[in-house]
Each structure stands twice: as C-alpha cells, then as structure tokens.
Motif scaffolding. Structure first.
Motif, PDB file in Angstrom:
ATOM      1  N   GLY A 263      -8.752   3.944   0.699  1.00 49.32           N
ATOM      2  CA  GLY A 263      -8.138   3.153   1.763  1.00 49.32           C
ATOM      3  C   GLY A 263      -9.068   2.142   2.411  1.00 49.32           C
ATOM      4  O   GLY A 263      -8.825   0.939   2.359  1.00 49.32           O
TER       5      GLY A 263
ATOM      6  N   TRP B 278       0.921   8.990  -1.992  1.00 49.98           N
ATOM      7  CA  TRP B 278       0.940   9.778  -3.232  1.00 49.98           C
ATOM      8  C   TRP B 278       2.185  10.650  -3.371  1.00 49.98           C
ATOM      9  O   TRP B 278       2.425  11.208  -4.424  1.00 49.98           O
ATOM     10  CB  TRP B 278      -0.300  10.687  -3.285  1.00 49.98           C
ATOM     11  CG  TRP B 278      -0.559  11.432  -1.992  1.00 49.98           C
ATOM     12  CD1 TRP B 278      -1.453  11.095  -1.025  1.00 49.98           C
ATOM     13  CD2 TRP B 278       0.094  12.613  -1.503  1.00 49.98           C
ATOM     14  NE1 TRP B 278      -1.400  11.980   0.030  1.00 49.98           N
ATOM     15  CE2 TRP B 278      -0.453  12.923  -0.248  1.00 49.98           C
ATOM     16  CE3 TRP B 278       1.106  13.451  -2.023  1.00 49.98           C
ATOM     17  CZ2 TRP B 278      -0.034  14.024   0.520  1.00 49.98           C
ATOM     18  CZ3 TRP B 278       1.532  14.535  -1.265  1.00 49.98           C
ATOM     19  CH2 TRP B 278       0.968  14.818  -0.019  1.00 49.98           C
TER      20      TRP B 278
ATOM     21  N   ILE C 203       0.863  -1.193   0.000  1.00 51.53           N
ATOM     22  CA  ILE C 203       0.000   0.000   0.000  1.00 51.53           C
ATOM     23  C   ILE C 203       0.891   1.231   0.000  1.00 51.53           C
ATOM     24  O   ILE C 203       1.778   1.357   0.855  1.00 51.53           O
ATOM     25  CB  ILE C 203      -0.939  -0.021   1.223  1.00 51.53           C
ATOM     26  CG1 ILE C 203      -1.841  -1.263   1.123  1.00 51.53           C
ATOM     27  CG2 ILE C 203      -1.769   1.258   1.297  1.00 51.53           C
ATOM     28  CD1 ILE C 203      -2.778  -1.455   2.282  1.00 51.53           C
ATOM     29  N   ILE C 204       0.666   2.094  -0.969  1.00 54.08           N
ATOM     30  CA  ILE C 204       1.612   3.205  -1.154  1.00 54.08           C
ATOM     31  C   ILE C 204       0.898   4.558  -1.072  1.00 54.08           C
ATOM     32  O   ILE C 204      -0.299   4.660  -1.301  1.00 54.08           O
ATOM     33  CB  ILE C 204       2.370   3.066  -2.493  1.00 54.08           C
ATOM     34  CG1 ILE C 204       1.389   2.967  -3.676  1.00 54.08           C
ATOM     35  CG2 ILE C 204       3.295   1.866  -2.464  1.00 54.08           C
ATOM     36  CD1 ILE C 204       2.076   3.018  -5.027  1.00 54.08           C
TER      37      ILE C 204
ATOM     38  N   GLY D 126      -7.874  -0.701   0.327  1.00 55.93           N
ATOM     39  CA  GLY D 126      -6.651  -1.030   1.079  1.00 55.93           C
ATOM     40  C   GLY D 126      -6.936  -2.012   2.201  1.00 55.93           C
ATOM     41  O   GLY D 126      -6.219  -3.006   2.383  1.00 55.93           O
ATOM     42  N   ALA D 127      -8.004  -1.734   2.958  1.00 61.90           N
ATOM     43  CA  ALA D 127      -8.297  -2.582   4.128  1.00 61.90           C
ATOM     44  C   ALA D 127      -8.556  -4.037   3.731  1.00 61.90           C
ATOM     45  O   ALA D 127      -7.963  -4.950   4.335  1.00 61.90           O
ATOM     46  CB  ALA D 127      -9.468  -1.991   4.915  1.00 61.90           C
TER      47      ALA D 127
ATOM     48  N   VAL E 124      -3.107   5.415   9.997  1.00 58.14           N
ATOM     49  CA  VAL E 124      -3.437   4.281   9.129  1.00 58.14           C
ATOM     50  C   VAL E 124      -2.422   3.151   9.339  1.00 58.14           C
ATOM     51  O   VAL E 124      -2.788   1.968   9.317  1.00 58.14           O
ATOM     52  CB  VAL E 124      -3.529   4.712   7.645  1.00 58.14           C
ATOM     53  CG1 VAL E 124      -3.801   3.507   6.755  1.00 58.14           C
ATOM     54  CG2 VAL E 124      -4.627   5.745   7.459  1.00 58.14           C
TER      55      VAL E 124
ATOM     56  N   LYS F   7      -1.701  -1.458  -3.984  1.00 56.95           N
ATOM     57  CA  LYS F   7      -2.861  -0.550  -3.934  1.00 56.95           C
ATOM     58  C   LYS F   7      -2.286   0.857  -4.012  1.00 56.95           C
ATOM     59  O   LYS F   7      -1.573   1.299  -3.122  1.00 56.95           O
ATOM     60  CB  LYS F   7      -3.609  -0.751  -2.614  1.00 56.95           C
ATOM     61  CG  LYS F   7      -5.085  -0.426  -2.652  1.00 56.95           C
ATOM     62  CD  LYS F   7      -5.418   1.046  -2.804  1.00 56.95           C
ATOM     63  CE  LYS F   7      -5.368   1.853  -1.540  1.00 56.95           C
ATOM     64  NZ  LYS F   7      -5.459   3.297  -1.784  1.00 56.95           N
ATOM     65  N   SER F   8      -2.599   1.550  -5.124  1.00 52.86           N
ATOM     66  CA  SER F   8      -2.050   2.904  -5.286  1.00 52.86           C
ATOM     67  C   SER F   8      -2.820   3.891  -4.407  1.00 52.86           C
ATOM     68  O   SER F   8      -3.914   3.600  -3.936  1.00 52.86           O
ATOM     69  CB  SER F   8      -2.130   3.334  -6.753  1.00 52.86           C
ATOM     70  OG  SER F   8      -3.472   3.308  -7.196  1.00 52.86           O
ATOM     71  N   ALA F   9      -2.226   5.058  -4.227  1.00 52.42           N
ATOM     72  CA  ALA F   9      -2.911   6.117  -3.477  1.00 52.42           C
ATOM     73  C   ALA F   9      -3.989   6.720  -4.374  1.00 52.42           C
ATOM     74  O   ALA F   9      -3.789   6.855  -5.586  1.00 52.42           O
ATOM     75  CB  ALA F   9      -1.914   7.181  -3.063  1.00 52.42           C
ATOM     76  N   GLU F  10      -5.098   7.104  -3.778  1.00 55.29           N
ATOM     77  CA  GLU F  10      -6.220   7.610  -4.566  1.00 55.29           C
ATOM     78  C   GLU F  10      -5.845   8.856  -5.372  1.00 55.29           C
ATOM     79  O   GLU F  10      -6.404   9.106  -6.427  1.00 55.29           O
ATOM     80  CB  GLU F  10      -7.458   7.873  -3.703  1.00 55.29           C
ATOM     81  CG  GLU F  10      -7.254   8.353  -2.273  1.00 55.29           C
ATOM     82  CD  GLU F  10      -6.912   7.245  -1.273  1.00 55.29           C
ATOM     83  OE1 GLU F  10      -5.842   6.630  -1.448  1.00 55.29           O
ATOM     84  OE2 GLU F  10      -7.682   7.022  -0.324  1.00 55.29           O
TER      85      GLU F  10
ATOM     86  N   PHE G 128       3.581  -1.208   3.956  1.00 53.01           N
ATOM     87  CA  PHE G 128       2.746  -0.008   3.916  1.00 53.01           C
ATOM     88  C   PHE G 128       3.597   1.242   4.086  1.00 53.01           C
ATOM     89  O   PHE G 128       4.470   1.285   4.953  1.00 53.01           O
ATOM     90  CB  PHE G 128       1.718  -0.095   5.063  1.00 53.01           C
ATOM     91  CG  PHE G 128       0.951   1.190   5.301  1.00 53.01           C
ATOM     92  CD1 PHE G 128      -0.201   1.462   4.563  1.00 53.01           C
ATOM     93  CD2 PHE G 128       1.375   2.124   6.242  1.00 53.01           C
ATOM     94  CE1 PHE G 128      -0.904   2.652   4.774  1.00 53.01           C
ATOM     95  CE2 PHE G 128       0.672   3.311   6.455  1.00 53.01           C
ATOM     96  CZ  PHE G 128      -0.473   3.567   5.714  1.00 53.01           C
TER      97      PHE G 128
ATOM     98  N   GLY H  10       2.659   5.330   4.647  1.00 54.37           N
ATOM     99  CA  GLY H  10       1.574   6.302   4.781  1.00 54.37           C
ATOM    100  C   GLY H  10       1.610   6.934   6.151  1.00 54.37           C
ATOM    101  O   GLY H  10       2.668   7.049   6.786  1.00 54.37           O
ATOM    102  N   SER H  11       0.438   7.312   6.619  1.00 50.85           N
ATOM    103  CA  SER H  11       0.353   8.075   7.866  1.00 50.85           C
ATOM    104  C   SER H  11       0.431   7.154   9.095  1.00 50.85           C
ATOM    105  O   SER H  11       0.166   5.947   8.993  1.00 50.85           O
ATOM    106  CB  SER H  11      -0.964   8.840   7.897  1.00 50.85           C
ATOM    107  OG  SER H  11      -2.039   7.925   7.890  1.00 50.85           O
TER     108      SER H  11
HETATM  109  P1  ADP Z   1      -1.796  10.218   3.446  1.00 52.65           P
HETATM  110  O1  ADP Z   1      -2.241  11.043   4.595  1.00 52.65           O
HETATM  111  O2  ADP Z   1      -0.414  10.444   2.999  1.00 52.65           O
HETATM  112  O3  ADP Z   1      -2.789  10.150   2.324  1.00 52.65           O
HETATM  113  P2  ADP Z   1      -2.703   7.673   4.363  1.00 52.65           P
HETATM  114  O4  ADP Z   1      -2.087   6.873   5.438  1.00 52.65           O
HETATM  115  O5  ADP Z   1      -4.061   8.197   4.556  1.00 52.65           O
HETATM  116  O6  ADP Z   1      -1.642   8.795   4.053  1.00 52.65           O
HETATM  117  O7  ADP Z   1      -2.712   6.851   2.997  1.00 52.65           O
HETATM  118  C1  ADP Z   1      -1.627   6.063   2.546  1.00 52.65           C
HETATM  119  C2  ADP Z   1      -2.168   4.876   1.803  1.00 52.65           C
HETATM  120  O8  ADP Z   1      -2.938   4.076   2.702  1.00 52.65           O
HETATM  121  C3  ADP Z   1      -3.108   5.231   0.651  1.00 52.65           C
HETATM  122  O9  ADP Z   1      -2.902   4.326  -0.414  1.00 52.65           O
HETATM  123  C4  ADP Z   1      -4.481   5.025   1.268  1.00 52.65           C
HETATM  124  O10 ADP Z   1      -5.485   4.743   0.329  1.00 52.65           O
HETATM  125  C5  ADP Z   1      -4.223   3.822   2.148  1.00 52.65           C
HETATM  126  N1  ADP Z   1      -5.188   3.652   3.253  1.00 52.65           N
HETATM  127  C6  ADP Z   1      -5.909   4.600   3.890  1.00 52.65           C
HETATM  128  N2  ADP Z   1      -6.693   4.046   4.830  1.00 52.65           N
HETATM  129  C7  ADP Z   1      -6.468   2.709   4.807  1.00 52.65           C
HETATM  130  C8  ADP Z   1      -6.958   1.579   5.549  1.00 52.65           C
HETATM  131  N3  ADP Z   1      -7.863   1.717   6.509  1.00 52.65           N
HETATM  132  N4  ADP Z   1      -6.470   0.358   5.252  1.00 52.65           N
HETATM  133  C9  ADP Z   1      -5.530   0.198   4.303  1.00 52.65           C
HETATM  134  N5  ADP Z   1      -5.035   1.207   3.558  1.00 52.65           N
HETATM  135  C10 ADP Z   1      -5.493   2.449   3.798  1.00 52.65           C
END
Ligand code: ADP
Length: 505
Positions: free
Chosen positions: A228, A172, A169-170, A232-233, A252, A196-199, A246, A248-249
């Motif tokens: 996500g 953006w 899971i990546i 992603g989940a 998450v 799974k790309s970022a939206e 993974f 990301g934040s």
């Molecule tokens: P950002 O704040 O940089 O967008 P996120 O952590 O929200 O960081 O998103 C990073 C990646 O994790 C994205 O690909 C997003 O779609 C995915 N993501 C967000 N929520 C979930 C989740 N509940 N389970 C799995 N993947 C998720």
C-alpha cells in the motif's frame, strides 16, 4: 513500459494447473500489454493460505513502476477516448467472452492464493467478472448528455467526457469482482486504468488483466502489484491520475481521500461495514435461517464488508433460531479450498488470523456472553498449517462490545434477541457504518418501513445477495463515498459533464 523490461509470456489456453499458472505469472506487473518485472527487480512471496506454501512471487512495485504504468496509460487514453463508445463497450464485452472460456482456471487460481473455496466462492466470483464486463460492455451508447433549453438561437447541450487515467486500488477479499466493478465502467466511459492489486491476492487479478490485454489496446488496462504505502500511495498522488477508486479499510480510505483532496480529484470509496440482519418472528423460518448463513458470508469466512455480523432476532423465535443456525453451520464443511466438497476455506493471512482470533478470545472472555464454535476443523495432515478458523456464533454480548461495534472481517457473528421494532431499528442504526442491512418478515409494511429507515446503502427484504450488476452499491457514514456497479455510477464517477453552447443567430 520500461525500456529494460524483460517481457514474460504465459499460456493463452486455459491452464487448469493452478500452480503452473501461478508460476507463469510470477514476478510480473502488466504494463503496455506486457508482463514486466519491477524496475527495482524486487518481489514478494504469494502464499497458499491452506498449506502455508509459497506458490509464486509477485512483483513489488514502487513509485518507479507507478510512473511507468501511468505514463503508458496516459498515452493510451487519448486514442481510447476517441474510439466510439459503443466500440469500447464491444471490446470490453469481448473480454467477457474470453474470460468465460477461462473461468475454471481463474477460479482455481483465486482459490489457491486466497483460500476461498472453489465451489462456493471462487467459481462464482470468476463468473461474475464476466457478467459485470458484459453488463458494462452493453452500455457504450449510454455515455450521453442532454440538450438544455437556454435561449432562442442557442443550442445548448451537455456531453459526457472521460476523466483520464483512473487509479484503482483493490482489496483481497473479492478482488476480481471488486476490480471488475471499477475497470469495466471506467474503460467503457473512455478512461484508461491502472489497477493496484492487494498484496495478498495478485495472481488472478493479473491473469484477468493479461487476458483482457489480448483484446484491449495496450495501455488501456495496466496492473501493478505491491504494498500500500510503497505502490498504492504513489498511484493516488501521481499527477496524471485524475480519479481514484478505492475499496479497502476505513483508515486507508481516509488516507486516500486526503491525498485525492490535495490534488482536487474525485474519489470513490467502498469501505467497511457492520451490517445488521433483522429477523421478525413472522418470517419464513427455514428460508431465514438459510439466509443468515449466506448473509453472514460464512462460505467466505465472513471476509465481507456486507457480512451480517449483527443479527437481531425477535424474542419468540430467538432460541430456536440460534440453535437452527448453529446446526446449519455445523453441517458446513471446512477444508481444502480446491476440493469441490469444501464449503468454507481459509482466512487470508496470519495477520488476519491473529486479528480474528483476538476478537474471538475477547468474546469468550466477556462475562455472561456465550460463544459457540461451529463446523469442524479439517483433519487432513497437509492442511495442518492452514489458516482455518471455525465459524463462531456469539450471544449475550453487551452492545458496547468490540465484537458488536467493530468490523471483524472473519467468521464471527453476534445474535441478539429483541422485543420491540423501534428499539431494534435504533440498535441497527447505532453504528459508524452504513453499508448493507436486511429485514426478514412477511409483514411487507414493516419491511418497507425498515427499508426506508435503516441507515445503509443497500437494504434487502427477505434476501441478502451480494452486489449485482446495475444495482447501485456503496455505503453511507464511514462505509464510503459514491456508488458502484450501475449505469448511474459509471456516469457520475467515471465521466464529467461538459456543456457546449452554440449561438446560431
Ligand atoms: P485490508 O485491511 O482489507 O487489507 P487495506 O485498506 O489495508 O485493507 O488495503 C486495501 C488496499 O489498499 C490494498 O490494495 C492495499 O495495498 C492498499 N493500501 C494500503 N495502504 C495504502 C496507502 N497508504 N495508499 C494507497 N493504498 C493503500
């Protein structure tokens, strides 16, 4: 691949018209070597953040698409794992060659969808993907174990085996580079991957996946776009996914780690940062000011977890340093990401714009603090609704300010004077994050001492480069779990060690 799939085609030859390529990639996942729409048929818009115009739609994946992609990857994995590892590596390296011939189109596509400037960011990122694939492609014969002296007449060895299907899971901000750091080692080690790309940034990732699928056997590298929680989940919780990686934040990351714990599968997490840069008065001044600009990743609008968002400068050079830095940032050009003259492009989305502006407003309203907006907003009328934010340099913020403690992920840095080495070390370490740090000094003794005592996964002295192939990368504290980018990370995170004992007495 779903039986009912409508298979799309795109040009194989490099397509330098980024809008045409975006349209050709519109509305698709990639499963089993084919571009296919979502099972639900749903899509969501992909917007150019420099103009606010929609440039494509992305397939909106959900659990049904995850099922299709993972089933296909699980099927492919058995054969892929049986292929000699050097052969797997050679195929991954061959993908690097194909990507090199498409670097320019990939760079233009990533600039179009993320607003990252072509010259300073997007082209660099596209080239780095090829580098990373080449690097890991050469490591096929390193997937090896040991022989262990156990007892006479017993041959005891360990072998490295792949984990199975990897869910990746990546985010953006640097989607291509961060994806390559996951897929390349996973594939060479004999796993198959569902990304799974970022939206906000599905297109260039999809193009890379599509190009690589012209070389890799079908199913080795599948890709889904979607949100996500919906896409992603289910990838994390899917029973056939045996490892999740993974980026990301932090919030998450915690959700992903909990879901992985429930399944008892390994997880690698690359999360946020609030990286300190410590500047001693004896530094090479000009080099360090230039280094502050790169450290802060102003050319990426500060959208980097390693951004030097806290800069501590020894008091004798503090005023001069702040002035020189502001002057340098003023000289940077904000503008159309696809224009070669542009240094600084746009923020990714409206949500991020609001977030970053909120931090800036809070800093400006902080009594005693000074915030200086640098560079100049672009004046071209077609960019009037672009997501541009001027880089901001803050001084005199209190150490408990949200701007100092939280990851802003925007072009905002806070600069502080310091008088005493021990105090600045404590201030630098006083953070929930521990991803990266840098120290700038000509005193090697103090530089090395700081390198050892700074709580971070990566410390650099007199430079602050981005992640490099074969240097382990990853954070401590809330910045993450596990490392990426190196040979050791490939072995530790994408294989397990099996022990085999043979009694020949
Ligand atoms: P950002 O704040 O940089 O967008 P996120 O952590 O929200 O960081 O998103 C990073 C990646 O994790 C994205 O690909 C997003 O779609 C995915 N993501 C967000 N929520 C979930 C989740 N509940 N389970 C799995 N993947 C998720």
């Amino acid at each position: 691949m779903p039986d009912t799939a409508i298979v799309q085609t795109t040009p194989l030859e490099p397509c330098l018209d980024e809008r045409k390529l975006a349209a050709a990639l519109s509305g698709s996942h990639l499963i089993g070597g084919h571009l296919v729409p979502s099972v639900s048929g749903k899509t969501f818009p992909v917007v150019n953040p420099a103009t606010g115009q929609q440039v494509a739609v992305a397939a909106e994946g959900d659990a049904a698409d995850v099922d299709a992609a993972v089933a296909d990857s699980a099927r492919a994995q058995k054969e892929w794992a049986r292929m000699p590892s050097r052969k797997r590596g050679a195929l991954v390296a061959q993908c690097a060659g194909l990507i090199r011939t498409h670097v320019e189109e990939i760079a233009r596509l990533i600039a179009l969808e993320t607003g990252k400037a072509l010259r300073t960011e997007s082209r660099v990122e596209a080239n780095t993907v090829a580098d990373v694939l080449e690097f890991f492609g050469g490591l096929g014969s390193e997937i090896k174990g040991e022989s262990v002296p156990f007892a006479p007449n017993v041959l005891s060895v360990t072998v490295r085996e792949p984990l199975g299907v990897v869910g990746a899971i990546i985010p953006w901000n640097v989607p291509l580079l961060l994806m390559s750091l996951k897929i390349a080692p996973a594939l060479v080690a004999g796993n198959t991957v569902v990304v799974k790309s970022a939206e906000e940034a599905p297109l260039a990732v999809l193009r890379i996946c599509e190009l690589m699928n012209r070389i890799l056997p079908p199913g080795c590298f599948n890709m889904l776009s979607g949100f996500g929680p919906e896409c992603g989940a289910p990838l994390v919780t899917h029973p056939a996914v045996r490892k999740v990686t993974f980026t990301g934040s932090v919030p998450v990351g915690r959700i992903v780690a909990k879901a992985a714990a429930e399944k008892l599968i390994p997880v690698t997490l690359e999360l946020g940062g609030k990286s300190p840069m410590i500047v001693f008065a004896d530094c090479d001044f000009e080099k360090t000011v230039a280094g502050a600009l790169t450290s802060m990743r102003f050319t990426r609008q500060g959208q980097s977890c390693t951004a030097a968002s806290r800069i501590y400068v020894e008091r004798p050079i503090f005023d001069r340093f702040v002035a020189a830095m502001a002057e340098r940032v003023d000289a940077m050009v904000m503008g159309d990401p696809l224009d070669e003259a542009t240094d600084i492009g746009t923020i990714i989305s409206d949500d991020q714009m609001d977030r970053v502006k909120g931090f800036i407003a809070e800093g400006m309203a902080t009594p005693g603090a000074t915030g200086r907006a640098c560079s100049a907003m672009p004046s071209a009328p077609e960019l009037a609704s672009g997501k541009f934010i001027q880089p901001h340099i803050f001084t005199n913020l209190p150490p408990d300010s949200r701007l100092v403690r939280e990851e802003i992920f925007g072009p905002v840095t806070c600069i502080f004077p310091f008088d005493e080495a021990e105090a600045v070390l404590n201030a630098a370490n006083d953070s929930e994050y521990g991803l990266a740090a840098s120290v700038w000094t000509n005193n090697l003794k103090i530089g090395l001492e700081f390198a050892h005592r700074l709580e971070a996964g990566l410390v650099q002295i007199n430079q602050n480069l981005v992640v490099q192939a074969n240097l382990s990368y990853g954070g401590v504290k809330s910045s993450g779990l596990g490392k990426e980018a190196s040979l050791e990370s490939m072995l530790e995170h994408f294989t397990h060690k099996k022990t085999i004992m043979m009694n020949y007495a």
